[in-house]
Design a protein around this motif. Structure first.
Motif, mmCIF file in Angstrom:
data_model
loop_
_atom_site.group_PDB
_atom_site.id
_atom_site.type_symbol
_atom_site.label_atom_id
_atom_site.label_comp_id
_atom_site.label_asym_id
_atom_site.label_seq_id
_atom_site.Cartn_x
_atom_site.Cartn_y
_atom_site.Cartn_z
ATOM 1 N N LYS A 97 65.441 44.530 60.120
ATOM 2 C CA LYS A 97 65.390 44.994 61.518
ATOM 3 C C LYS A 97 64.982 46.465 61.584
ATOM 4 C CE LYS A 97 68.843 41.746 63.170
ATOM 5 N NZ LYS A 97 70.258 41.573 63.492
ATOM 6 N N ARG A 98 65.521 47.264 60.664
ATOM 7 C CA ARG A 98 65.138 48.679 60.636
ATOM 8 C C ARG A 98 63.653 48.832 60.330
ATOM 9 N NH1 ARG A 98 70.396 49.769 57.749
ATOM 10 N NH2 ARG A 98 71.713 50.659 59.371
ATOM 11 N N GLU A 99 63.167 48.036 59.392
ATOM 12 C CA GLU A 99 61.746 48.085 59.038
ATOM 13 C C GLU A 99 60.873 47.694 60.234
ATOM 14 O OE1 GLU A 99 58.423 48.795 56.761
ATOM 15 O OE2 GLU A 99 60.502 49.261 56.270
ATOM 16 N N ILE A 100 61.296 46.654 60.934
ATOM 17 C CA ILE A 100 60.544 46.235 62.135
ATOM 18 C C ILE A 100 60.567 47.352 63.173
ATOM 19 C CG2 ILE A 100 60.606 44.681 64.118
ATOM 20 C CD1 ILE A 100 60.517 42.498 62.296
ATOM 21 N N SER A 101 61.706 47.986 63.331
ATOM 22 C CA SER A 101 61.811 49.090 64.283
ATOM 23 C C SER A 101 60.848 50.217 63.917
ATOM 24 C CB SER A 101 63.253 49.608 64.311
ATOM 25 O OG SER A 101 63.364 50.730 65.133
ATOM 26 N N LEU A 102 60.812 50.578 62.646
ATOM 27 C CA LEU A 102 59.895 51.634 62.201
ATOM 28 C C LEU A 102 58.438 51.238 62.424
ATOM 29 C CD1 LEU A 102 61.659 52.721 58.882
ATOM 30 C CD2 LEU A 102 61.533 54.008 61.018
ATOM 31 N N LEU A 154 57.270 49.117 64.671
ATOM 32 C CA LEU A 154 56.981 49.130 66.107
ATOM 33 C C LEU A 154 56.754 50.555 66.614
ATOM 34 C CD1 LEU A 154 59.425 46.435 67.476
ATOM 35 C CD2 LEU A 154 56.928 46.340 67.462
ATOM 36 N N LYS A 155 57.585 51.475 66.151
ATOM 37 C CA LYS A 155 57.396 52.871 66.559
ATOM 38 C C LYS A 155 56.039 53.389 66.102
ATOM 39 C CE LYS A 155 62.281 53.984 66.693
ATOM 40 N NZ LYS A 155 63.418 54.640 66.028
ATOM 41 N N GLN A 156 55.665 53.036 64.882
ATOM 42 C CA GLN A 156 54.363 53.455 64.362
ATOM 43 C C GLN A 156 53.229 52.845 65.179
ATOM 44 O OE1 GLN A 156 53.765 52.660 60.190
ATOM 45 N NE2 GLN A 156 51.545 52.777 60.378
ATOM 46 N N TYR A 157 53.327 51.549 65.470
ATOM 47 C CA TYR A 157 52.282 50.877 66.256
ATOM 48 C C TYR A 157 52.170 51.486 67.644
ATOM 49 C CZ TYR A 157 52.581 47.202 62.653
ATOM 50 O OH TYR A 157 52.590 46.506 61.475
ATOM 51 N N LEU A 158 53.304 51.808 68.253
ATOM 52 C CA LEU A 158 53.280 52.406 69.587
ATOM 53 C C LEU A 158 52.654 53.796 69.564
ATOM 54 C CD1 LEU A 158 56.768 51.249 70.886
ATOM 55 C CD2 LEU A 158 54.531 50.544 71.772
ATOM 56 N N ARG A 159 52.965 54.574 68.523
ATOM 57 C CA ARG A 159 52.329 55.900 68.384
ATOM 58 C C ARG A 159 50.821 55.765 68.249
ATOM 59 N NH1 ARG A 159 56.655 57.212 64.944
ATOM 60 N NH2 ARG A 159 55.394 56.630 63.152
ATOM 61 N N GLU A 160 50.394 54.823 67.418
ATOM 62 C CA GLU A 160 48.959 54.624 67.203
ATOM 63 C C GLU A 160 48.265 54.189 68.493
ATOM 64 O OE1 GLU A 160 48.726 51.829 64.000
ATOM 65 O OE2 GLU A 160 49.405 53.283 62.503
ATOM 66 N N GLU A 161 48.885 53.278 69.230
ATOM 67 C CA GLU A 161 48.297 52.830 70.497
ATOM 68 C C GLU A 161 48.220 53.974 71.491
ATOM 69 O OE1 GLU A 161 50.094 49.304 72.123
ATOM 70 O OE2 GLU A 161 49.903 48.232 70.220
ATOM 71 N N SER A 162 49.276 54.783 71.540
ATOM 72 C CA SER A 162 49.288 55.932 72.439
ATOM 73 C C SER A 162 48.186 56.919 72.058
ATOM 74 C CB SER A 162 50.652 56.614 72.384
ATOM 75 O OG SER A 162 50.683 57.737 73.209
ATOM 76 N N ARG A 163 48.047 57.183 70.775
ATOM 77 C CA ARG A 163 46.997 58.073 70.271
ATOM 78 C C ARG A 163 45.617 57.547 70.644
ATOM 79 N NH1 ARG A 163 48.724 58.222 64.801
ATOM 80 N NH2 ARG A 163 50.524 59.435 65.325
#
Length: 68
Positions: A19-24, A26-35
Motif C-alpha cells: 500500500k505504501r508503494e502504491i501511495s508513492l 500515485l504521488k509520483q504519477y500525479l506530480r508527472e501529470e501536473s508537470r
C-alpha cells in the motif's frame, strides 16, 4: 478493464508495504501529470503570445474588463 471499486478492493487486500508503494507511485504519477499539464499550458501560452492573442494591461479597470 477493472472498475474503480475492483481496484479499491484489490488495494485493500494488499500488505502495508505494498500500500505504501502504491501511495508513492500515485504521488509520483500525479506530480508527472501536473508537470506535463504545466508544460502544455506554457507551450499553449507561448503560441498565443507568438500569434498576438494575449492582451496585457497594468490598469486594474482594463484587467477587470478582460476577465469579464
Amino acid at each position: 478493464m477493472m472498475k474503480f471499486n475492483d481496484v479499491v478492493d484489490v488495494i485493500k487486500s494488499l500488505s502495508t508495504d505494498e500500500k505504501r508503494e502504491i501511495s508513492l507511485l500515485l504521488k509520483q504519477y500525479l506530480r508527472e501529470e501536473s508537470r506535463d499539464q504545466i508544460y502544455e499550458n506554457f507551450q499553449s501560452t507561448k503560441q498565443e503570445e507568438k500569434q498576438g492573442e494575449l492582451i496585457f494591461s497594468k490598469q486594474i479597470n482594463r484587467l477587470k474588463e478582460l476577465l469579464e
